[in-house]
Design a protein around this motif. Structure first.
Motif, PDB file in Angstrom:
ATOM      1  N   LYS A   1      49.336 -13.307 -18.724  1.00 22.73           N
ATOM      2  CA  LYS A   1      49.151 -14.416 -17.784  1.00 22.73           C
ATOM      3  C   LYS A   1      48.199 -15.494 -18.292  1.00 22.73           C
ATOM      4  O   LYS A   1      48.231 -16.622 -17.808  1.00 22.73           O
ATOM      5  CB  LYS A   1      48.635 -13.886 -16.448  1.00 22.73           C
ATOM      6  N   THR A   2      47.346 -15.115 -19.225  1.00 21.02           N
ATOM      7  CA  THR A   2      46.349 -16.059 -19.747  1.00 21.02           C
ATOM      8  C   THR A   2      46.187 -15.892 -21.253  1.00 21.02           C
ATOM      9  O   THR A   2      46.558 -14.862 -21.819  1.00 21.02           O
ATOM     10  CB  THR A   2      44.964 -15.837 -19.094  1.00 21.02           C
ATOM     11  N   ILE A   3      45.601 -16.925 -21.865  1.00 24.41           N
ATOM     12  CA  ILE A   3      45.221 -16.864 -23.276  1.00 24.41           C
ATOM     13  C   ILE A   3      43.754 -17.266 -23.353  1.00 24.41           C
ATOM     14  O   ILE A   3      43.403 -18.407 -23.046  1.00 24.41           O
ATOM     15  CB  ILE A   3      46.062 -17.828 -24.144  1.00 24.41           C
TER      16      ILE A   3
ATOM     17  N   THR B   1      40.102 -20.741 -21.161  1.00 25.84           N
ATOM     18  CA  THR B   1      41.199 -19.842 -20.829  1.00 25.84           C
ATOM     19  C   THR B   1      42.387 -20.689 -20.407  1.00 25.84           C
ATOM     20  O   THR B   1      42.266 -21.532 -19.522  1.00 25.84           O
ATOM     21  CB  THR B   1      40.812 -18.877 -19.689  1.00 25.84           C
ATOM     22  N   ILE B   2      43.500 -20.474 -21.093  1.00 31.59           N
ATOM     23  CA  ILE B   2      44.735 -21.185 -20.763  1.00 31.59           C
ATOM     24  C   ILE B   2      45.538 -20.307 -19.821  1.00 31.59           C
ATOM     25  O   ILE B   2      45.789 -19.137 -20.116  1.00 31.59           O
ATOM     26  CB  ILE B   2      45.574 -21.463 -22.033  1.00 31.59           C
ATOM     27  N   LYS B   3      45.918 -20.864 -18.680  1.00 34.46           N
ATOM     28  CA  LYS B   3      46.836 -20.165 -17.782  1.00 34.46           C
ATOM     29  C   LYS B   3      48.224 -20.333 -18.370  1.00 34.46           C
ATOM     30  O   LYS B   3      48.699 -21.458 -18.525  1.00 34.46           O
ATOM     31  CB  LYS B   3      46.798 -20.754 -16.368  1.00 34.46           C
TER      32      LYS B   3
ATOM     33  N   VAL C   1      36.357 -13.702 -18.390  1.00 35.87           N
ATOM     34  CA  VAL C   1      36.642 -12.511 -19.195  1.00 35.87           C
ATOM     35  C   VAL C   1      37.556 -12.791 -20.388  1.00 35.87           C
ATOM     36  O   VAL C   1      37.313 -12.275 -21.486  1.00 35.87           O
ATOM     37  CB  VAL C   1      37.173 -11.347 -18.322  1.00 35.87           C
ATOM     38  N   ASP C   2      38.584 -13.596 -20.236  1.00 41.99           N
ATOM     39  CA  ASP C   2      39.538 -13.809 -21.331  1.00 41.99           C
ATOM     40  C   ASP C   2      38.928 -14.600 -22.485  1.00 41.99           C
ATOM     41  O   ASP C   2      39.086 -14.231 -23.649  1.00 41.99           O
ATOM     42  CB  ASP C   2      40.801 -14.500 -20.813  1.00 41.99           C
TER      43      ASP C   2
END
Length: 186
Positions: free
Chosen positions: A29-31, A48-50, A137-138
């Motif tokens: 879901k994210t990067i 964080t990229i959605k 967190v990501d």
């Protein structure tokens, strides 16, 4: 077979001077993204990229890579606890394979086992709220992955330097010894 350390050294030594590294924690879901400094010593969480779709996701990565003069990409590889690759590792490799024609930078895969858990534990210990943890967190996991690669590279370089110093010292000691191993001094 090339070792992981040899691969890391070849990857970093092959970069242009002062080129940054970008670290990735690729999720469904994210990067999470992180960035090294130009001396490649410190990794910092970037953003964080959605995840939406592949093309806009890679477009955002390309924009950031160009803006920060990134010379190489370090992708966390989600290995199983026994070190084998499962479906998530295969998905990460497929993402990189599809991204390569659009962003032709060198890529290093780095073991990311436990990275999210370590970062989550750190955030819990810091008493971060659930919302702050979800937001951070990501990108923090990406920084943890990238920092792991940077730290390993520094350790390899320090070990090589120490071995060189020891070899030089031994060589100097051998030159000071006479033919019978005694001193050349009268």
């Amino acid at each position: 077979m090339i070792s992981r350390d040899d691969e890391l050294v070849a990857f970093i030594d092959g970069l242009a001077p002062r080129a940054r590294l970008m670290g990735f924690d690729l999720g469904t879901k994210t990067i999470g993204l992180a960035l090294s400094d130009v001396e490649r010593r410190i990794a910092t969480p970037l953003e964080t990229i959605k995840r939406v779709k592949f093309t806009p996701d890679v477009g955002r990565i390309k924009d950031l890579a160009a803006r920060y003069e990134v010379g190489g990409l370090v992708f966390g590889l989600p290995l199983n606890m026994d070190g084998t690759e499962g479906p998530r590792s295969q998905a990460t490799r497929a993402f990189v394979r599809n991204m390569k024609p659009l962003l032709p930078l060198p890529v290093l895969f780095w073991d990311e086992r436990m990275s999210t858990m370590v970062v989550t534990r750190t955030l819990l210990d810091a008493d971060a709220s659930r919302a702050k943890r979800a937001d951070a967190v990501d990108k923090m996991a990406a920084a943890y992955i990238l920092q792991g690669a940077l730290d390993r590279y520094e350790r390899i370089a320090a070990d090589a330097e120490a071995a060189e110093d020891e070899s030089r010292l031994r060589s100097d000691l051998d030159l000071d010894a006479g033919p019978e191993g005694g001193s050349l001094d009268p």
